[in-house]
Write a protein that holds these residues in place. Structure first.
Motif, PDB file in Angstrom:
ATOM      1  N   GLU A 395       0.956  -1.449  -0.194  1.00 38.32           N
ATOM      2  CA  GLU A 395       0.321   0.199   0.227  1.00 38.32           C
ATOM      3  C   GLU A 395       1.207   1.203   0.158  1.00 38.32           C
ATOM      4  O   GLU A 395       2.175   0.888   0.783  1.00 38.32           O
ATOM      5  CB  GLU A 395      -1.001  -0.511   1.290  1.00 38.32           C
ATOM      6  CG  GLU A 395      -1.997  -1.105   1.298  1.00 38.32           C
ATOM      7  CD  GLU A 395      -2.806  -0.795   2.955  1.00 38.32           C
ATOM      8  OE1 GLU A 395      -2.321  -0.125   3.306  1.00 38.32           O
ATOM      9  OE2 GLU A 395      -3.836  -1.526   3.104  1.00 38.32           O
ATOM     10  N   THR A 397       0.645   5.142   0.825  1.00 36.86           N
ATOM     11  CA  THR A 397       0.203   5.859   1.792  1.00 36.86           C
ATOM     12  C   THR A 397       0.407   7.672   1.685  1.00 36.86           C
ATOM     13  O   THR A 397       1.882   7.319   2.288  1.00 36.86           O
ATOM     14  CB  THR A 397      -0.400   5.412   2.947  1.00 36.86           C
ATOM     15  OG1 THR A 397       1.182   4.771   3.688  1.00 36.86           O
ATOM     16  CG2 THR A 397      -1.288   4.138   2.891  1.00 36.86           C
ATOM     17  N   ASP A 398      -0.542   8.775   2.197  1.00 32.96           N
ATOM     18  CA  ASP A 398       0.717   8.846   2.151  1.00 32.96           C
ATOM     19  C   ASP A 398       0.110   9.982   4.015  1.00 32.96           C
ATOM     20  O   ASP A 398       0.527   8.932   4.540  1.00 32.96           O
ATOM     21  CB  ASP A 398      -0.396  10.967   1.996  1.00 32.96           C
ATOM     22  CG  ASP A 398      -1.532  10.535   2.389  1.00 32.96           C
ATOM     23  OD1 ASP A 398      -2.605   9.790   3.541  1.00 32.96           O
ATOM     24  OD2 ASP A 398      -3.074  11.018   2.712  1.00 32.96           O
ATOM     25  N   ARG A 400      -1.169  11.020   5.957  1.00 37.32           N
ATOM     26  CA  ARG A 400      -2.298  10.584   7.196  1.00 37.32           C
ATOM     27  C   ARG A 400      -2.609   9.224   6.995  1.00 37.32           C
ATOM     28  O   ARG A 400      -3.848   9.410   7.279  1.00 37.32           O
ATOM     29  CB  ARG A 400      -3.290  11.783   6.182  1.00 37.32           C
ATOM     30  CG  ARG A 400      -2.612  13.246   7.197  1.00 37.32           C
ATOM     31  CD  ARG A 400      -4.696  13.991   6.347  1.00 37.32           C
ATOM     32  NE  ARG A 400      -5.456  13.410   7.453  1.00 37.32           N
ATOM     33  CZ  ARG A 400      -6.588  14.566   7.173  1.00 37.32           C
ATOM     34  NH1 ARG A 400      -6.565  15.275   6.066  1.00 37.32           N
ATOM     35  NH2 ARG A 400      -7.900  14.709   7.413  1.00 37.32           N
ATOM     36  N   GLY A 401      -1.939   8.690   6.499  1.00 35.37           N
ATOM     37  CA  GLY A 401      -2.256   7.541   6.266  1.00 35.37           C
ATOM     38  C   GLY A 401      -3.407   6.500   5.211  1.00 35.37           C
ATOM     39  O   GLY A 401      -3.400   6.040   5.547  1.00 35.37           O
ATOM     40  N   ARG A 402      -4.438   7.525   4.461  1.00 37.19           N
ATOM     41  CA  ARG A 402      -5.219   6.855   3.484  1.00 37.19           C
ATOM     42  C   ARG A 402      -4.439   6.911   2.699  1.00 37.19           C
ATOM     43  O   ARG A 402      -3.576   7.142   2.101  1.00 37.19           O
ATOM     44  CB  ARG A 402      -5.439   8.284   2.571  1.00 37.19           C
ATOM     45  CG  ARG A 402      -6.035   9.156   3.833  1.00 37.19           C
ATOM     46  CD  ARG A 402      -6.469  10.761   3.599  1.00 37.19           C
ATOM     47  NE  ARG A 402      -6.146  11.985   3.023  1.00 37.19           N
ATOM     48  CZ  ARG A 402      -5.423  13.074   3.196  1.00 37.19           C
ATOM     49  NH1 ARG A 402      -7.131  13.541   3.051  1.00 37.19           N
ATOM     50  NH2 ARG A 402      -5.309  13.316   2.580  1.00 37.19           N
ATOM     51  N   GLN A 403      -4.729   6.005   1.599  1.00 41.40           N
ATOM     52  CA  GLN A 403      -3.740   5.028   0.502  1.00 41.40           C
ATOM     53  C   GLN A 403      -3.612   6.135  -1.146  1.00 41.40           C
ATOM     54  O   GLN A 403      -5.181   6.749  -1.033  1.00 41.40           O
ATOM     55  CB  GLN A 403      -4.849   3.949  -0.054  1.00 41.40           C
ATOM     56  CG  GLN A 403      -4.513   2.490   1.106  1.00 41.40           C
ATOM     57  CD  GLN A 403      -5.236   1.136   0.340  1.00 41.40           C
ATOM     58  OE1 GLN A 403      -4.554   1.377  -0.806  1.00 41.40           O
ATOM     59  NE2 GLN A 403      -5.797   0.681   1.158  1.00 41.40           N
ATOM     60  N   VAL A 404      -2.938   6.194  -1.565  1.00 37.08           N
ATOM     61  CA  VAL A 404      -2.812   6.399  -2.670  1.00 37.08           C
ATOM     62  C   VAL A 404      -3.196   6.563  -3.862  1.00 37.08           C
ATOM     63  O   VAL A 404      -3.078   5.521  -4.142  1.00 37.08           O
ATOM     64  CB  VAL A 404      -1.123   7.464  -2.867  1.00 37.08           C
ATOM     65  CG1 VAL A 404      -1.120   8.229  -3.849  1.00 37.08           C
ATOM     66  CG2 VAL A 404      -0.882   8.449  -1.617  1.00 37.08           C
ATOM     67  N   ASN A 405      -3.770   7.143  -4.717  1.00 32.07           N
ATOM     68  CA  ASN A 405      -4.205   6.051  -5.656  1.00 32.07           C
ATOM     69  C   ASN A 405      -3.283   6.096  -7.310  1.00 32.07           C
ATOM     70  O   ASN A 405      -2.179   7.692  -7.420  1.00 32.07           O
ATOM     71  CB  ASN A 405      -5.488   7.757  -6.707  1.00 32.07           C
ATOM     72  CG  ASN A 405      -6.426   6.741  -8.008  1.00 32.07           C
ATOM     73  OD1 ASN A 405      -5.632   6.145  -8.800  1.00 32.07           O
ATOM     74  ND2 ASN A 405      -7.467   7.276  -8.370  1.00 32.07           N
TER      75      ASN A 405
END
Length: 556
Positions: A395, A397-398, A400-405
């Protein structure tokens, strides 16, 4: 007085092994010289006061900026511990001389302490000013010897940057205080590291020095492959070398028989080789290593053991990972209670496993792998720049822990500008396997499982990015959990089956010591040797030699 001094020296020898006749004569000659430090002649009261003032001024001037020594002498109003005319001062001088005579036996740089110069100045001292200077010089020699013997000659990280270990230096004021208030011989003997490993290494060093003095191990074995049933001159040379090394009883057999095959197998086991009883390329390479090279390994191992001479000890229960031996051990009260094979960092500069000690606080069952930044930008980013769909098992992630497209691609990023992190979720193919063991440290090193089990079948196992992979991580976990649960297997397996990332704290943190020993011993005293996979011991030997350590320093 000289007779009393001789008794001190005789008892002192027990700490180092019995010296030869020539060494005993040298020690006795030095002890006789120690008695030549003369007390001041009787003087008038005013002259005594002036002499005392001259002595104290000389001590104060000689101390310079050495605060530890200065504090010690200030606390005792500059009263001498070495140059007084009393019996205890004479005993301290004799004990120090005997210790410095034997410094080479420990692989210490004997010339550093300038015993001949000290002896000459003791014979020639005249006047209170000279006595004060000599007092400080003797204390300085004692502290230098004590520092080297207790905690090592070298500052580890100055020689090899990957040795992240502080030598356990003692307080000089406390050392001088102990000497001034205790029995001098007992105090000097107490400087020797008390570990069983140090004693065995020291014994092995002295025995090898004797063997070298008597001609060593004989001629090297010619290249080839020697198997059961072989005969010829090469087999005879191999036989003689195994006899000289202590692996084979003396025999006239010119055939590689079962007894010689067993000797080869034992040698292979002691050198981390495939133990098949056949002397081929790798085995012959190790058999033909000169005894002088093995002696260097022993001397370096003694130095390394001094770095581990911690005042608090290694821990009643501790974990020991010898990077050169590719083994991880749990040790309880001095006995190995669990052992498993390991894989350590590859020999490239960016992957070598560092040496340090820390404390294991917890394990993580079903761990995520948070990819180190160095691996992200050096290995995975180039792949992503070419193909955004690469390394799909990870994965991105940025902050903030959000998955990157991944659709936007990554061609615009460099190693310096790449703003994302990478994570591999728990699962059967996770790079950390099913469990990791954490001793939080600034080097991001830990012990863990791995799905790459085939690497454990190799003799030399330096393949990782720096962390230590374990062959039997579940059994390792059970052993760690045993003190805090009646059913460590059930406890662990229940959490493993959930598939969820789970942290399990250890009720009692366990010290972890990552060490590097190319020479180490077994409890019965047998010495094992391993390859210098990172070249660290070669660098340490060069530094020790530059400091004045010599081969054969303990020869008798």
């Amino acid at each position: 007085m000289i007779e009393g001094v001789a008794r001190v020296a005789t008892r002192r020898q027990a700490a180092f092994g019995r010296p030869g006749r020539a060494m005993r004569r040298g020690v006795m000659a030095s002890l006789v010289a120690a008695g030549l430090l003369m007390a001041a002649a009787p003087q008038q009261a005013g002259a005594v006061s002036l002499s005392a003032t001259a002595y104290r001024l000389a001590v104060a001037e000689s101390l310079g900026a050495d605060e530890g020594m200065a504090a010690f002498y200030r606390d005792r109003d500059f009263a001498p511990i070495w140059t007084g005319s009393d019996d205890r001062s004479a005993q301290r001088r004799a004990a120090l001389i005997a210790a410095l005579e034997m410094a080479g036996a420990h692989g210490l740089p004997g010339a550093r302490y300038d015993l001949p110069g000290l002896m000459a100045r003791m014979r020639q001292v005249s006047g209170e000013q000279a006595r004060g200077a000599l007092e400080v010089e003797l204390s300085r020699a004692f502290l230098s010897y004590a520092r080297d013997l207790q905690s090592g000659v070298l500052t580890p990280s100055r020689v090899v940057s990957d040795i992240k270990r502080e030598a356990p230096r003692r307080d000089p004021q406390a050392l001088l205080q102990a000497l001034s208030s205790g029995d001098s011989e007992t105090v000097l003997r107490g400087l020797v590291p008390q570990s069983a490993e140090y004693s065995r290494l020291l014994r092995a060093k002295l025995m090898l020095e004797r063997k070298i003095a008597r001609g060593g191990w004989g001629a090297p074995v010619p290249a080839g492959k020697y198997s059961y049933g072989d005969t010829g001159q090469g087999v005879v040379i191999l036989r003689d070398r195994l006899v000289a090394m202590g692996y084979l009883r003396p025999t006239l057999s010119a055939t590689l028989d079962a007894e010689m095959s067993n000797a080869i197998t034992a040698f292979q086991a002691d050198h981390g080789l495939q133990a098949d009883g056949v002397a081929g390329g790798a085995t012959l390479e190790q058999i033909n290593v000169a005894p002088e090279e093995r002696l260097k390994s022993l001397i370096v191992a003694l130095e390394r053991e001094r770095w581990m001479n911690l005042p608090e000890g290694l821990g009643a229960r501790h974990i020991l990972v010898n990077l050169t031996d590719f083994q991880a051990q749990i040790i309880d009260n001095g006995k190995v209670t669990f052992e498993t094979r390991s894989v350590v960092g590859a020999a490239t500069p960016d992957r070598r496993t560092p040496e340090f000690s820390d404390s294991m606080a917890f394990m993580v069952i079903n761990p995520s792998w948070y990819v180190p930044r160095s691996i992200v930008v050096n290995e995975y980013l180039p792949q992503l720049r070419r193909n955004p769909g690469a390394v799909s098992h990870l994965e991105i992630t940025d902050s903030r822990g959000r998955q990157v497209n991944r659709g936007a691609g990554f061609a615009q990023y460099s190693a310096a500008s790449f703003p994302f992190s990478m994570r591999q979720p728990p699962g059967p193919n996770n790079a950390l396997g099913t469990v990791k063991f954490m001793f939080p440290n600034q080097y991001n090193i830990y012990l863990h499982d791995t799905p790459s089990k085939s690497l454990f079948e190799r003799s030399e196992r330096a393949f990782s990015h720096g962390c230590v992979r374990l062959s039997d991580p579940h059994d390792f976990a059970y052993a760690l959990l045993a003190p805090q649960t009646d059913d460590p297997v059930g406890f662990f397996q229940q959490r493993l089956r959930t598939g969820a990332e789970t942290r399990v704290n250890l009720d009692q943190p366990v010290p972890v010591h990552l060490i590097y020993r190319t020479a180490f011993t077994e409890p019965k005293g047998q010495v094992n040797y391993r390859a210098d996979v990172y070249g660290r011991d070669a660098a340490l030997w060069q530094a020790l030699a530059a400091a004045g350590v010599v081969l054969g320093g303990g020869q008798s």
